[in-house]
Motif scaffolding. Structure first.
Motif, PDB file in Angstrom:
ATOM      1  N   TYR A   4       0.826  -1.217   0.000  1.00  0.00           N
ATOM      2  CA  TYR A   4       0.000   0.000   0.000  1.00  0.00           C
ATOM      3  C   TYR A   4       0.861   1.269   0.000  1.00  0.00           C
ATOM      4  O   TYR A   4       0.338   2.365  -0.146  1.00  0.00           O
ATOM      5  CB  TYR A   4      -0.955   0.002   1.201  1.00  0.00           C
ATOM      6  N   PRO A   7       1.156   1.256  -4.434  1.00  0.00           N
ATOM      7  CA  PRO A   7       0.180   0.406  -5.145  1.00  0.00           C
ATOM      8  C   PRO A   7       0.416   0.374  -6.650  1.00  0.00           C
ATOM      9  O   PRO A   7       0.201  -0.662  -7.288  1.00  0.00           O
ATOM     10  CB  PRO A   7      -1.163   1.071  -4.824  1.00  0.00           C
ATOM     11  N   ARG A  25     -14.548  -5.443   2.291  1.00  0.00           N
ATOM     12  CA  ARG A  25     -14.654  -5.115   3.718  1.00  0.00           C
ATOM     13  C   ARG A  25     -15.560  -3.909   3.906  1.00  0.00           C
ATOM     14  O   ARG A  25     -16.211  -3.769   4.937  1.00  0.00           O
ATOM     15  CB  ARG A  25     -13.285  -4.936   4.370  1.00  0.00           C
ATOM     16  N   GLY A  54      -5.817   9.287   1.414  1.00  0.00           N
ATOM     17  CA  GLY A  54      -5.561   7.856   1.289  1.00  0.00           C
ATOM     18  C   GLY A  54      -6.888   7.152   1.066  1.00  0.00           C
ATOM     19  O   GLY A  54      -7.201   6.153   1.709  1.00  0.00           O
ATOM     20  N   CYS A  55      -7.666   7.706   0.135  1.00  0.00           N
ATOM     21  CA  CYS A  55      -9.066   7.254  -0.051  1.00  0.00           C
ATOM     22  C   CYS A  55      -9.154   5.875  -0.692  1.00  0.00           C
ATOM     23  O   CYS A  55     -10.202   5.246  -0.642  1.00  0.00           O
ATOM     24  CB  CYS A  55      -9.842   8.272  -0.881  1.00  0.00           C
ATOM     25  N   GLY A  56      -8.064   5.401  -1.334  1.00  0.00           N
ATOM     26  CA  GLY A  56      -8.103   4.092  -1.983  1.00  0.00           C
ATOM     27  C   GLY A  56      -9.197   4.045  -3.034  1.00  0.00           C
ATOM     28  O   GLY A  56      -9.329   4.949  -3.870  1.00  0.00           O
ATOM     29  N   ASP A  78      -5.283  10.430  -3.031  1.00  0.00           N
ATOM     30  CA  ASP A  78      -4.463   9.226  -2.847  1.00  0.00           C
ATOM     31  C   ASP A  78      -3.181   9.370  -3.665  1.00  0.00           C
ATOM     32  O   ASP A  78      -3.128  10.133  -4.630  1.00  0.00           O
ATOM     33  CB  ASP A  78      -5.237   7.977  -3.307  1.00  0.00           C
ATOM     34  N   ILE A  79      -2.160   8.603  -3.270  1.00  0.00           N
ATOM     35  CA  ILE A  79      -0.906   8.587  -4.036  1.00  0.00           C
ATOM     36  C   ILE A  79      -1.032   7.686  -5.266  1.00  0.00           C
ATOM     37  O   ILE A  79      -0.177   7.707  -6.133  1.00  0.00           O
ATOM     38  CB  ILE A  79       0.283   8.074  -3.175  1.00  0.00           C
ATOM     39  N   SER A  80      -2.087   6.870  -5.305  1.00  0.00           N
ATOM     40  CA  SER A  80      -2.171   5.829  -6.333  1.00  0.00           C
ATOM     41  C   SER A  80      -3.154   6.185  -7.448  1.00  0.00           C
ATOM     42  O   SER A  80      -4.364   6.297  -7.218  1.00  0.00           O
ATOM     43  CB  SER A  80      -2.600   4.503  -5.687  1.00  0.00           C
ATOM     44  N   PHE A  83      -5.703   3.197  -7.832  1.00  0.00           N
ATOM     45  CA  PHE A  83      -6.837   3.193  -6.898  1.00  0.00           C
ATOM     46  C   PHE A  83      -7.813   4.320  -7.240  1.00  0.00           C
ATOM     47  O   PHE A  83      -9.035   4.147  -7.156  1.00  0.00           O
ATOM     48  CB  PHE A  83      -6.359   3.341  -5.454  1.00  0.00           C
ATOM     49  N   GLU A 103       3.426  11.737  -2.123  1.00  0.00           N
ATOM     50  CA  GLU A 103       3.708  11.409  -0.743  1.00  0.00           C
ATOM     51  C   GLU A 103       4.480  12.610  -0.188  1.00  0.00           C
ATOM     52  O   GLU A 103       5.276  13.197  -0.896  1.00  0.00           O
ATOM     53  CB  GLU A 103       4.596  10.163  -0.719  1.00  0.00           C
ATOM     54  N   HIS A 119      -8.258   6.882   6.948  1.00  0.00           N
ATOM     55  CA  HIS A 119      -8.933   5.621   7.260  1.00  0.00           C
ATOM     56  C   HIS A 119      -8.064   4.463   6.786  1.00  0.00           C
ATOM     57  O   HIS A 119      -7.907   4.237   5.579  1.00  0.00           O
ATOM     58  CB  HIS A 119     -10.298   5.591   6.561  1.00  0.00           C
ATOM     59  N   THR A 120      -7.504   3.737   7.730  1.00  0.00           N
ATOM     60  CA  THR A 120      -6.536   2.650   7.472  1.00  0.00           C
ATOM     61  C   THR A 120      -5.438   3.081   6.495  1.00  0.00           C
ATOM     62  O   THR A 120      -5.136   2.393   5.534  1.00  0.00           O
ATOM     63  CB  THR A 120      -7.187   1.323   7.007  1.00  0.00           C
ATOM     64  N   VAL A 121      -4.875   4.230   6.784  1.00  0.00           N
ATOM     65  CA  VAL A 121      -3.739   4.757   6.008  1.00  0.00           C
ATOM     66  C   VAL A 121      -2.482   4.780   6.877  1.00  0.00           C
ATOM     67  O   VAL A 121      -1.391   4.400   6.438  1.00  0.00           O
ATOM     68  CB  VAL A 121      -4.054   6.187   5.489  1.00  0.00           C
ATOM     69  N   HIS A 124       0.154   2.186   7.070  1.00  0.00           N
ATOM     70  CA  HIS A 124       0.929   1.913   5.849  1.00  0.00           C
ATOM     71  C   HIS A 124       2.018   2.934   5.539  1.00  0.00           C
ATOM     72  O   HIS A 124       2.874   2.652   4.707  1.00  0.00           O
ATOM     73  CB  HIS A 124      -0.023   1.829   4.654  1.00  0.00           C
TER      74      HIS A 124
HETATM   75  C1  LIG Z   1      -5.404   0.142   3.074  1.00  0.00           C
HETATM   76  S1  LIG Z   1      -5.679   1.391   1.887  1.00  0.00           S
HETATM   77  C2  LIG Z   1      -7.100   2.239   2.574  1.00  0.00           C
HETATM   78  C3  LIG Z   1      -7.959   2.866   1.506  1.00  0.00           C
HETATM   79  C4  LIG Z   1      -9.248   3.512   2.046  1.00  0.00           C
HETATM   80  N1  LIG Z   1      -8.966   4.573   2.980  1.00  0.00           N
HETATM   81  C5  LIG Z   1     -10.118   2.454   2.696  1.00  0.00           C
HETATM   82  O1  LIG Z   1     -10.041   2.310   3.930  1.00  0.00           O
HETATM   83  O2  LIG Z   1     -10.846   1.752   1.981  1.00  0.00           O
HETATM   84  C6  LIG Z   1      -4.391   2.554   2.170  1.00  0.00           C
HETATM   85  C7  LIG Z   1      -4.426   3.694   1.155  1.00  0.00           C
HETATM   86  O3  LIG Z   1      -3.480   4.699   1.508  1.00  0.00           O
HETATM   87  C8  LIG Z   1      -2.862   5.161   0.323  1.00  0.00           C
HETATM   88  N2  LIG Z   1      -1.609   5.787   0.744  1.00  0.00           N
HETATM   89  C9  LIG Z   1      -0.467   5.206   1.166  1.00  0.00           C
HETATM   90  N3  LIG Z   1       0.442   6.146   1.508  1.00  0.00           N
HETATM   91  C10 LIG Z   1      -0.156   7.350   1.326  1.00  0.00           C
HETATM   92  C11 LIG Z   1       0.258   8.702   1.509  1.00  0.00           C
HETATM   93  N4  LIG Z   1       1.474   9.012   1.972  1.00  0.00           N
HETATM   94  N5  LIG Z   1      -0.613   9.690   1.206  1.00  0.00           N
HETATM   95  C12 LIG Z   1      -1.861   9.393   0.740  1.00  0.00           C
HETATM   96  N6  LIG Z   1      -2.307   8.126   0.536  1.00  0.00           N
HETATM   97  C13 LIG Z   1      -1.455   7.125   0.835  1.00  0.00           C
HETATM   98  C14 LIG Z   1      -2.726   3.928  -0.528  1.00  0.00           C
HETATM   99  O4  LIG Z   1      -2.525   4.232  -1.871  1.00  0.00           O
HETATM  100  C15 LIG Z   1      -4.073   3.263  -0.268  1.00  0.00           C
HETATM  101  O5  LIG Z   1      -5.055   3.734  -1.124  1.00  0.00           O
END
Ligand SMILES: C[S@@+](CC[C@H](N)C(=O)[O-])C[C@H]1O[C@@H](n2cnc3c(N)ncnc32)[C@H](O)[C@@H]1O
Length: 275
Positions: A4, A7, A25, A54-56, A78-80, A83, A103, A119-121, A124
């Motif tokens: 993550y 991605p 989930r 980090g909206c995924g 998001d960085i991706s 996604f 990032e 949210h779950t960011v 990672h």
């Molecule tokens: C586990 S996923 C969670 C996605 C979404 N928030 C969810 O809970 O469904 C983690 C997300 O964080 C993003 N991410 C990782 N490092 C980041 C950063 N430094 N800034 C923004 N997004 C980031 C990833 O690309 C990924 O989409």
């Protein structure tokens, strides 16, 4: 390395499994309730600006769209690119702005959002305090930072041999989350990032007998174990087979703690708060 964190450089197999898991989930009732709890603290009857950082694939962003008043501003960042592309496909909305961010420093002014959601960011990112400080920079004084994450250090999948269970749990989780203990460190990290912790809430998602939330996690690992080389092939196969069989036989077990933390910047009149 945590997939993550990058991605867009993962194989199609890996990103497909990650996308499916995030979406699956997001449909789980317990998971949705944990989101509802913190959405309750975000006003519905006035215009607010919200950044889902980090909206995924947009699971939380889509919930926010339903929640917010139509004159609000909602950004899913998001960085991706991959996604974000999936997020735009899952949503037909013109209300959400999907934005790719680098990032590090975010392309937003200081104090430009009423609410920032991670949210779950945090489990990672390579430098949790730096990410919190940057989220704090773009947060308005009086606004709220909402951090939700799994305590992956507590995540476990029932397996007959306890030592093997501990070993496999650790290998699986360490392969997909860089910061297994991020929730346990969060009070310290928030202070280090110059933020004030306003409150927290803890949750457990456990499944015994049959799996649902955790079954989709196992199905995700069935793809990620070979794609990321997490376990030796035979051991990986044995683990997946055990988990799937235990679900079929009604002897499945898996569980994890989750936490929401709400924080603010020092020195502002706080908006709505409760979680
Ligand atoms: C586990 S996923 C969670 C996605 C979404 N928030 C969810 O809970 O469904 C983690 C997300 O964080 C993003 N991410 C990782 N490092 C980041 C950063 N430094 N800034 C923004 N997004 C980031 C990833 O690309 C990924 O989409």
């Amino acid at each position: 390395m945590d997939p993550y964190q990058s991605p867009d450089s993962q194989s199609d197999e890996a990103i497909g499994a990650m996308t499916t898991r995030l979406e699956d989930r997001g449909t789980n009732e317990d998971f949705q309730e944990m989101i509802s709890d913190y959405l309750f603290g975000i006003p519905q009857d006035e215009a607010v600006s919200v950044l889902d950082l980090g909206c995924g694939t947009g699971v939380v962003t889509r919930r926010l769209e339903e929640h917010l008043s139509q004159d609000s501003r909602l950004v899913g960042a998001d960085i991706s690119e991959r996604f974000l592309k999936a997020a735009a496909e899952f949503s037909e909305s013109d209300f959400i702005r999907w934005e790719r961010v680098p990032e590090g420093r975010l392309p937003y002014e200081d104090e430009s959002y009423d609410f920032v959601i991670l949210h779950t960011v945090m489990s990672h990112v390579p430098d949790p305090v730096a990410t919190l400080a940057e989220a704090g920079r773009v947060l308005k004084r009086g606004g709220r930072l909402i951090v939700f994450d799994a305590d992956y250090a507590s995540t476990t999948y029932g397996y007959p041999d306890f030592e093997k269970m501990r070993e496999i749990d650790h290998k699986l989780l360490a392969a997909v989350a860089a910061n297994l203990d991020v929730c346990r460190q969060m009070p310290r990290y928030l202070v280090a990032a110059g933020l004030v912790m306003e409150g927290h809430e803890g949750y457990l998602i456990s499944e015994a007998g049959e799996g649902d939330f955790w079954l989709s996690s196992v199905q995700g690992f069935a793809k990620l174990i070979p794609a990321l080389g997490i376990l030796p092939p035979k051991e990986g196969e044995a683990w997946v087979n055990h988990m799937l069989r235990s679900h079929d036989e009604g002897t499945f077990f898996a569980a994890s703690s989750y936490y929401t933390f709400v924080a603010s910047k020092a020195g502002g009149d706080l908006r709505q708060a409760e979680i």
